[in-house]
Design a protein around this motif. Structure first.
Motif, short mmCIF file in Angstrom:
data_model
loop_
_atom_site.label_atom_id
_atom_site.label_comp_id
_atom_site.label_asym_id
_atom_site.label_seq_id
_atom_site.Cartn_x
_atom_site.Cartn_y
_atom_site.Cartn_z
N HIS A 10 7.47 -20.42 62.84
CA HIS A 10 7.51 -21.03 64.17
C HIS A 10 8.54 -20.25 65.00
O HIS A 10 9.14 -19.29 64.50
N CYS B 138 7.70 -24.86 70.69
CA CYS B 138 7.49 -23.83 69.69
C CYS B 138 6.83 -22.63 70.38
O CYS B 138 5.88 -22.79 71.14
N GLU C 153 5.71 -19.71 68.80
CA GLU C 153 4.98 -18.80 67.90
C GLU C 153 3.76 -19.57 67.42
O GLU C 153 3.90 -20.69 66.91
N PHE C 154 2.56 -18.99 67.57
CA PHE C 154 1.37 -19.73 67.18
C PHE C 154 1.45 -20.10 65.70
O PHE C 154 1.59 -19.22 64.85
N CYS C 155 1.36 -21.41 65.41
CA CYS C 155 1.63 -21.87 64.04
C CYS C 155 0.54 -22.82 63.56
O CYS C 155 0.75 -23.58 62.63
N HIS D 50 0.07 -26.20 67.50
CA HIS D 50 1.18 -25.38 68.00
C HIS D 50 1.60 -25.81 69.41
O HIS D 50 2.79 -25.91 69.72
N MET E 173 4.07 -28.99 69.78
CA MET E 173 5.26 -28.96 68.92
C MET E 173 6.45 -28.83 69.86
O MET E 173 7.09 -27.79 69.97
CU1 CUA Z 1 5.33 -24.23 65.51
CU2 CUA Z 1 3.99 -23.02 67.05
#
Ligand code: CUA
Length: 341
Positions: free
Chosen positions: A173, A208, A210-212, A216, A219
């Protein structure tokens, strides 16, 4: 980590992107509206990049237009180097490009150095753990029985740095409060050190970066920056174990018993009780939070009921399962959770 979390459909990804874009318009936690010393430094660098970058585009386009007007109609008609004057122009252009690039390289390095380490003793130390898809925050320094653990809603004192230790429980993340600091990667197995600071009181939104996986875009987290006295008051309240439901509130008392004997206690901790689960957020003071599910819904009794009943319908992909309880038991559990202030 679940398979579905790594393979969201394009439609779900697009909907997530659109909703965060709209959310961004509503609250606009812009990097260009800094509320801390390090973010001021970063925002100034950002403005210089925008201004000089825009000037470069305008100048290059103007030169191209002027050149085209004087050089005939087709590229084939135009010699690459027509005269000694053209050669001089190319050399001057290259020199200006090199100087501007080098200047920004040095400026960026200076900004990086200035924002990497905090000045002064930290006013709090917090461990941040990224989960699919919520933020766990553990305030360090207290005794184990006073360990403050919360989710998605940080409180920090203003005017001092706050030291962060950042790691992930599952995938990568990125922790980002745009108005307070740059980003830091949140990586499983690695403990990154970072810091934030707020110079004005207020609530600052984070996301967040960062693609998670599937959620995502949902978040989110908030940082409430307040004066030292208010922060210490909040910390003291959070460090207390959960208060027992008042004996007069029979629904809450029954809800507490139902919570402890159901799956709830296997996934969640309520300090001072028999609930020691660690899969989901610590609920010791859940009623003091404004949102549920990392910004998914407001923390109202109705939304809490809906969340417990069918969290996946509110946040598809979330690990919180559908819970099949009678309406009376559900009402009692919600009443119990409302007492956890
Ligand atoms: Cu955690 Cu995007």
């Amino acid at each position: 980590m679940t398979r579905r979390s790594l393979h969201p459909s394009w439609r779900e990804a697009a909907m997530g992107g659109a909703s965060v874009a709209l959310a961004g318009c509503a609250t606009a936690p812009s990097v260009l509206r800094p509320e801390s010393a390090p973010q001021h430094t970063l925002a100034t660098l950002g403005w210089w990049l925008i201004i000089v970058g825009s000037a470069v585009i305008v100048i290059v386009l103007a030169i191209e237009l002027v050149t085209l007007r004087h050089r005939g109609r087709t590229v084939a008609d135009t010699p690459l180097v027509a005269s000694p004057g053209s050669t001089r122009g190319i050399v001057v252009g290259l020199a200006i490009t090199a100087v501007v690039t080098l200047a920004f390289f040095i400026y960026s390095a200076v900004v990086l150095g200035a924002t990497e380490r905090p000045r002064g003793r930290p006013g709090a130390k917090i461990e941040i753990i990224g989960h699919q898809w919520w933020w766990e925050a553990r305030y360090l320094g207290g005794t184990p029985d006073q360990a403050v653990a919360t989710a998605n809603e940080l409180h920090i004192p203003i005017g001092v740095p706050v030291a962060l230790q950042v790691t992930s429980a599952d995938v990568i993340h990125s922790f980002w409060i745009p108005q307070l600091q740059g980003k830091i990667d949140v990586i499983p197995g690695i403990r990154n050190t970072f810091w934030i600071r707020a110079d004005t009181a207020g609530t600052f939104h984070g996301q967040c970066a960062e693609f998670c996986g599937l959620q995502h875009a949902h978040m989110m987290l908030t940082v409430t920056a307040e004066d030292a006295r208010s922060f210490q008051r909040w910390l003291a309240a959070q460090s207390a174990p959960a208060a027992a439901a008042p004996p007069s509130d029979t629904a809450a008392a029954a809800g507490g018993r139902a919570f402890m004997s159901s799956a709830c206690a296997l996934c969640h901790t309520v300090r001072g009780t028999g609930a020691h689960g660690i899969l989901g957020p610590d609920l010791t003071h859940v009623a003091s939070r404004h949102m549920l599910g990392a910004g998914a819904v407001r923390n109202t009794p109705g939304a809490l009921n809906a969340w417990i009943t069918d969290a996946p319908s509110l946040k598809p992909g979330a690990d919180m399962p559908r819970i099949d309880l009678t309406p009376a038991t559900m009402h009692a559990i919600v009443a119990y959770l409302q007492t956890l202030r």
